[in-house]
Design a protein around this motif. Structure first.
Motif, PDB file in Angstrom:
ATOM      1  N   VAL A 146     -36.857  15.781  35.447  1.00 59.45           N
ATOM      2  CA  VAL A 146     -37.734  14.861  36.171  1.00 59.45           C
ATOM      3  C   VAL A 146     -36.945  14.032  37.171  1.00 59.45           C
ATOM      4  CG1 VAL A 146     -39.250  12.857  35.898  1.00 59.45           C
ATOM      5  CG2 VAL A 146     -39.452  14.786  34.332  1.00 59.45           C
TER       6      VAL A 146
ATOM      7  N   ARG B 199     -37.655  19.346  42.316  1.00 58.62           N
ATOM      8  CA  ARG B 199     -39.040  19.264  41.832  1.00 58.62           C
ATOM      9  C   ARG B 199     -39.920  20.407  42.338  1.00 58.62           C
ATOM     10  NH1 ARG B 199     -41.894  14.517  39.721  1.00 58.62           N
ATOM     11  NH2 ARG B 199     -44.056  15.140  39.480  1.00 58.62           N
TER      12      ARG B 199
ATOM     13  N   TRP C  84     -40.581  23.497  40.014  1.00 58.59           N
ATOM     14  CA  TRP C  84     -41.473  23.495  38.851  1.00 58.59           C
ATOM     15  C   TRP C  84     -42.816  22.818  39.115  1.00 58.59           C
ATOM     16  CZ3 TRP C  84     -42.701  18.635  37.085  1.00 58.59           C
ATOM     17  CH2 TRP C  84     -41.814  17.599  37.387  1.00 58.59           C
ATOM     18  N   ASP C  85     -42.955  22.139  40.245  1.00 58.32           N
ATOM     19  CA  ASP C  85     -44.213  21.486  40.624  1.00 58.32           C
ATOM     20  C   ASP C  85     -44.778  22.240  41.822  1.00 58.32           C
ATOM     21  OD1 ASP C  85     -46.272  19.831  41.429  1.00 58.32           O
ATOM     22  OD2 ASP C  85     -45.135  17.980  41.196  1.00 58.32           O
ATOM     23  N   ASP C  86     -45.759  23.106  41.586  1.00 60.59           N
ATOM     24  CA  ASP C  86     -46.262  24.011  42.614  1.00 60.59           C
ATOM     25  C   ASP C  86     -46.808  23.322  43.858  1.00 60.59           C
ATOM     26  OD1 ASP C  86     -45.624  26.139  40.991  1.00 60.59           O
ATOM     27  OD2 ASP C  86     -47.649  26.344  40.188  1.00 60.59           O
TER      28      ASP C  86
ATOM     29  N   CYS D  82     -45.671  20.390  45.107  1.00 56.34           N
ATOM     30  CA  CYS D  82     -44.645  19.587  45.767  1.00 56.34           C
ATOM     31  C   CYS D  82     -43.882  20.442  46.774  1.00 56.34           C
ATOM     32  CB  CYS D  82     -43.683  18.996  44.740  1.00 56.34           C
ATOM     33  SG  CYS D  82     -42.438  17.894  45.450  1.00 56.34           S
TER      34      CYS D  82
ATOM     35  N   TYR E 254     -46.462  16.259  49.084  1.00 59.58           N
ATOM     36  CA  TYR E 254     -47.334  17.209  48.400  1.00 59.58           C
ATOM     37  C   TYR E 254     -48.264  17.888  49.383  1.00 59.58           C
ATOM     38  CZ  TYR E 254     -45.988  15.910  43.701  1.00 59.58           C
ATOM     39  OH  TYR E 254     -45.283  15.732  42.548  1.00 59.58           O
TER      40      TYR E 254
END
Length: 105
Positions: free
Chosen positions: A49, A55, A58-60, A62, A82
């Motif tokens: 995190v 990021r 793993w954060d589609d 972002c 984002y």
């Protein structure tokens, strides 16, 4: 009284995750929460995190993340960009983050 309602009628785990929504007839916004198990240590989750540059891996949604200013060893200001999706406009966020590891891990 728990205000959240389970998304699944039988409240069974679906691939290890349970999602709940909080119904609000006065708002068009759907508020959701979830729970599940992460098979790693709390320290590894914290490092994942905190690494804002990685990021997007793993954060589609972002597109980009960076540290704007390191305020102390346990606090910083970060920028996150984002992409928009499904009727939601793209977002830029500037977050003040602070964290602490407790003695018991």
């Amino acid at each position: 009284k728990f205000p959240w309602k389970s998304q699944s009628e039988d409240q069974q785990l679906m691939q290890g995750v349970v999602e709940h929504v909080k119904p609000d007839v006065k708002s068009p916004v759907k508020v959701a929460t979830g729970q599940g198990f992460i098979r790693t240590t709390p320290q590894e989750v914290l490092q994942m995190v905190l690494n804002v540059e990685r990021r997007p891996e793993w954060d589609d949604l972002c597109d980009f993340g960076s540290i704007v200013k390191q305020l102390s060893p346990n606090a910083d200001i970060v920028y996150l960009s984002y992409q928009g999706k499904l009727g939601v406009c793209a977002r830029d966020l500037c977050l003040l983050r602070a964290w602490k590891q407790l003695d018991d891990g």
